[in-house]
Design a protein around this motif. Sequence first.
Motif, PDB file in Angstrom:
ATOM      1  N   GLY A   8       0.758  -1.205  -0.036  1.00  0.00           N
ATOM      2  CA  GLY A   8      -0.088   0.094   0.057  1.00  0.00           C
ATOM      3  C   GLY A   8       0.681   1.212   0.093  1.00  0.00           C
ATOM      4  O   GLY A   8       0.521   2.383  -0.731  1.00  0.00           O
ATOM      5  N   LEU A   9       1.884   1.296   0.823  1.00  0.00           N
ATOM      6  CA  LEU A   9       2.753   2.242   0.882  1.00  0.00           C
ATOM      7  C   LEU A   9       3.384   2.622  -0.694  1.00  0.00           C
ATOM      8  O   LEU A   9       3.642   3.641  -0.917  1.00  0.00           O
ATOM      9  CB  LEU A   9       3.727   2.383   1.894  1.00  0.00           C
ATOM     10  CG  LEU A   9       3.339   2.402   3.332  1.00  0.00           C
ATOM     11  CD1 LEU A   9       4.074   2.098   4.482  1.00  0.00           C
ATOM     12  CD2 LEU A   9       2.649   3.721   3.714  1.00  0.00           C
ATOM     13  N   ALA A  10       3.944   1.547  -1.032  1.00  0.00           N
ATOM     14  CA  ALA A  10       4.723   1.542  -2.153  1.00  0.00           C
ATOM     15  C   ALA A  10       3.841   2.273  -3.319  1.00  0.00           C
ATOM     16  O   ALA A  10       3.998   3.023  -4.282  1.00  0.00           O
ATOM     17  CB  ALA A  10       5.392   0.248  -2.859  1.00  0.00           C
ATOM     18  N   LEU A  11       2.604   1.795  -3.429  1.00  0.00           N
ATOM     19  CA  LEU A  11       1.531   2.079  -4.352  1.00  0.00           C
ATOM     20  C   LEU A  11       1.208   3.651  -4.151  1.00  0.00           C
ATOM     21  O   LEU A  11       1.403   4.336  -5.165  1.00  0.00           O
ATOM     22  CB  LEU A  11       0.150   1.535  -4.221  1.00  0.00           C
ATOM     23  CG  LEU A  11      -0.930   2.058  -5.114  1.00  0.00           C
ATOM     24  CD1 LEU A  11      -0.712   1.615  -6.521  1.00  0.00           C
ATOM     25  CD2 LEU A  11      -2.285   0.952  -4.753  1.00  0.00           C
ATOM     26  N   ALA A  12       1.132   4.061  -3.074  1.00  0.00           N
ATOM     27  CA  ALA A  12       1.035   5.541  -2.788  1.00  0.00           C
ATOM     28  C   ALA A  12       2.217   6.480  -3.353  1.00  0.00           C
ATOM     29  O   ALA A  12       1.912   7.453  -3.962  1.00  0.00           O
ATOM     30  CB  ALA A  12       0.674   5.979  -1.203  1.00  0.00           C
TER      31      ALA A  12
END
Length: 472
Positions: free
Chosen positions: A23-27
């Motif tokens: 999720g953090l990499a996507l953001a």
Amino acid sequence: MTSDVGRRTSDERIAIIGGGIGGLALAFRLIEAGTPPGHITLFEARERCGGLIQSTRRDGFLIEHGPDSVIRTKPAGVRLFQDLGLADAIVGTEPASRQALIAKGSRLHPVPEGLYLLAPGRLLPFALSPLLSWAGKLRAGLDLVLPRRSADAPEESLAAFVRRRLGRELFERIAQPMASGIYTADPEQLSVAATMPQFVEWEREHRSLILAARARTRAMNQAAAGPRYGLFATLREGLRGVIDRLEERCAGLDWRRGRPVAAIRHGNGGWTVDGIGGFARAAICGPAHVAGRLLQPVDAGLASDLGAIPYAGAVILNLAFRAADLDLPRAAGFVVPHIEGRATLATTFMSIKYAGRAPEGHHLLRIFLGGANDARRLDAADADLVAAALADLRDLLGLRGEPLWVEIDRWRDAMAQYHLGHVERLRRIRGREAALPGLALIGNGYEGVGIPDIVAQAEAAVQRWSGGEQPR
């Protein structure tokens, strides 16, 4: 990422469910591509992000409670570190420790030089290894003359594939512990096409796994140039550093920490998350069974396939020792074949694998127990877990004293198991995902269980949302 991604997403609201590495990499990649941070809402059930990635310090030791490294042959992980400005913090395995050991009886033997997971790329080190009997080595050598398997033959388990090509003994003594060290899984159930597709390709292209491994070894030797960092990499202050940096770079997000998502809906061209509507896109970043539960009211068939992906758990013990009580071989660690009947699945010598993990005169070990073949360990008492681990250390490493301290982490349902049928199930999942506009599924239940695999899925989602679909 291209500017086109920014043009396609800058005016859309996006929901990300799950604040782990996916999720953090996507953001981060969305922001890089031009999406305003305030247009991204990230829901995380816990008060802290990062999921299994947790690094702490204790008495001068650097402890990894979950993953401890990324593999360099899958570039998405190291590329993320670099793009976050962490290039100077990347460290590789210490040169003197770039080998692994396998337990046999009360001794630890090196993995034969040139062996790639299960196929020997150099014949002399393999022939001289005490891990296999001469009968086992000769049976493995039959791979050189065995025919290819028919392309339309039924799907094989990893265990069946290795036994067919290289024999039972090589499977039990080398392939099984190596595979369990990666997947904490039962190779009798694992799909070789889903977990190690390169070997299926090797058989198709080269016929012999040994010939293919030798060709790979020659190619790697010819391509080698400059400093050699080893197969694995981490960060100087622990992998928690990538989570901290991601949170810094995503500072303007609409954070919803401590907010487990109960329901999502799709309709009128958009997504609603726990009653909050207006999202053009939604990503569920986490275990497949969690995604299945959330998607049940949206697509029951997709939810069923997601829920059918099994997961296993593991116990990680971090133990601190005085160096005087423990003579470690120069290696990254060891794995233990299931047929040895020990509690330990694998042990990493953290204090000699990476610099700065333990104070001078001390050692730090990470011991793995449990997995799909020994699930009962997750419910064992702490004292019993420690006693079992120490018994193995005394027998295999000659441990003379007691640990200074022990930290225990129990990760339940943490590792996806790519059982037979996974490739076809994943094809259905990705097909139904594509039929739901704006949906992305990211996690270790799909195309790989490691950090680089999950980061690559996040990057592919951004490309897909931009209209620049990439092959998975």
